[in-house]
Design a protein around this motif. Sequence first.
Motif, PDB file in Angstrom:
ATOM      1  N   SER A 203       4.696  -6.082 -11.112  1.00 58.62           N
ATOM      2  CA  SER A 203       5.796  -5.288 -10.533  1.00 58.62           C
ATOM      3  C   SER A 203       5.260  -4.001  -9.898  1.00 58.62           C
ATOM      4  O   SER A 203       4.109  -3.596 -10.164  1.00 58.62           O
ATOM      5  CB  SER A 203       6.800  -4.929 -11.621  1.00 58.62           C
TER       6      SER A 203
ATOM      7  N   LYS B  67       0.833  -1.211   0.000  1.00 63.45           N
ATOM      8  CA  LYS B  67       0.000   0.000   0.000  1.00 63.45           C
ATOM      9  C   LYS B  67       0.870   1.266   0.000  1.00 63.45           C
ATOM     10  O   LYS B  67       0.680   2.154  -0.823  1.00 63.45           O
ATOM     11  CB  LYS B  67      -0.946  -0.006   1.223  1.00 63.45           C
TER      12      LYS B  67
ATOM     13  N   ILE C 230       3.109   1.635  -3.264  1.00 61.81           N
ATOM     14  CA  ILE C 230       2.367   2.044  -4.468  1.00 61.81           C
ATOM     15  C   ILE C 230       1.831   3.472  -4.308  1.00 61.81           C
ATOM     16  O   ILE C 230       1.909   4.278  -5.239  1.00 61.81           O
ATOM     17  CB  ILE C 230       1.235   1.041  -4.778  1.00 61.81           C
TER      18      ILE C 230
ATOM     19  N   THR D 231       0.007  -7.605  -6.091  1.00 62.23           N
ATOM     20  CA  THR D 231       1.418  -7.203  -6.077  1.00 62.23           C
ATOM     21  C   THR D 231       2.362  -8.406  -6.088  1.00 62.23           C
ATOM     22  O   THR D 231       3.566  -8.235  -6.198  1.00 62.23           O
ATOM     23  CB  THR D 231       1.736  -6.306  -4.856  1.00 62.23           C
TER      24      THR D 231
HETATM   25  P1  ADP Z   1       2.151  -1.956   3.251  1.00 66.38           P
HETATM   26  O1  ADP Z   1       2.131  -0.447   3.204  1.00 66.38           O
HETATM   27  O2  ADP Z   1       1.008  -2.572   2.518  1.00 66.38           O
HETATM   28  O3  ADP Z   1       2.297  -2.481   4.648  1.00 66.38           O
HETATM   29  P2  ADP Z   1       4.774  -1.655   2.115  1.00 66.38           P
HETATM   30  O4  ADP Z   1       4.553  -0.814   0.904  1.00 66.38           O
HETATM   31  O5  ADP Z   1       5.295  -0.977   3.348  1.00 66.38           O
HETATM   32  O6  ADP Z   1       3.449  -2.457   2.454  1.00 66.38           O
HETATM   33  O7  ADP Z   1       5.774  -2.852   1.783  1.00 66.38           O
HETATM   34  C1  ADP Z   1       5.637  -3.632   0.617  1.00 66.38           C
HETATM   35  C2  ADP Z   1       6.958  -4.341   0.331  1.00 66.38           C
HETATM   36  O8  ADP Z   1       6.767  -5.222  -0.785  1.00 66.38           O
HETATM   37  C3  ADP Z   1       8.064  -3.366  -0.068  1.00 66.38           C
HETATM   38  O9  ADP Z   1       9.279  -3.836   0.471  1.00 66.38           O
HETATM   39  C4  ADP Z   1       8.058  -3.447  -1.604  1.00 66.38           C
HETATM   40  O10 ADP Z   1       9.327  -3.160  -2.158  1.00 66.38           O
HETATM   41  C5  ADP Z   1       7.692  -4.920  -1.825  1.00 66.38           C
HETATM   42  N1  ADP Z   1       7.045  -5.190  -3.127  1.00 66.38           N
HETATM   43  C6  ADP Z   1       7.399  -6.175  -3.995  1.00 66.38           C
HETATM   44  N2  ADP Z   1       6.617  -6.176  -5.098  1.00 66.38           N
HETATM   45  C7  ADP Z   1       5.735  -5.154  -4.937  1.00 66.38           C
HETATM   46  C8  ADP Z   1       4.683  -4.636  -5.757  1.00 66.38           C
HETATM   47  N3  ADP Z   1       4.379  -5.159  -6.950  1.00 66.38           N
HETATM   48  N4  ADP Z   1       3.977  -3.581  -5.287  1.00 66.38           N
HETATM   49  C9  ADP Z   1       4.266  -3.050  -4.061  1.00 66.38           C
HETATM   50  N5  ADP Z   1       5.254  -3.488  -3.248  1.00 66.38           N
HETATM   51  C10 ADP Z   1       5.993  -4.537  -3.670  1.00 66.38           C
END
Ligand code: ADP
Length: 186
Positions: free
Chosen positions: A157, A13, A16, A153
């Motif tokens: 990518s 979240k 992105i 995700t």
């Molecule tokens: P959240 O906010 O949902 O808790 P984060 O954005 O903090 O998640 O963490 C997501 C992790 O997953 C990051 O380390 C990011 O680099 C990794 N990741 C791998 N592939 C993706 C993707 N397609 N979209 C978003 N994050 C991804």
Amino acid sequence: MIIQLCGLSGAGKTTIARSVQRKAAASRLPIEIIDGDAYRESLCRDLGFSKEDRCENIRRLGFVASRLSDHGVICIISAINPYETVRRELKMKYAHVKTVHIDCSLDELITRDTKGLYKRALLSDNHPDKLNNLTGVNDPFEAPSHPDLHLRTDEHSITACTNTLYQFILQNIKHQEAKYSRAASI
Ligand code: ADP
């Protein structure tokens, strides 16, 4: 416009939302990220992780988003937002609310485990570091049945997910503008 994200911890979240915000800034499109973790240290400091508190958390974030959105700022609410009732409540209460499911398999989340939360939630029950309310492991997550957008995700990518969400926002801006200009010409 208010984009309410929902999805498990580590699903992507924040990643992105920030990436879309950077892309939008290049086109001078204002996006504010209303980050659940950040607001839990200020406006929502009194709230815990019960169902009631998680819902109240989203109500407060939704209120902040609605104030900004009324002034043309696109708001992305970045929080786990696990309950269908409160997601629906936001949609009913405010204009132009879109639900975006940031989806990722639990297996992939356990592999990523960027914050070490899954490791702690999967410890044995009597372990002192055991986390007892991690959404998706030992706390509920109600996947939205009809999200406005569904991003996986673990299959696409960061760049692809960013582009899809960005295009989704642009399309909805156009749709909103067309509606306003039709109303103004009546
Ligand atoms: P959240 O906010 O949902 O808790 P984060 O954005 O903090 O998640 O963490 C997501 C992790 O997953 C990051 O380390 C990011 O680099 C990794 N990741 C791998 N592939 C993706 C993707 N397609 N979209 C978003 N994050 C991804």
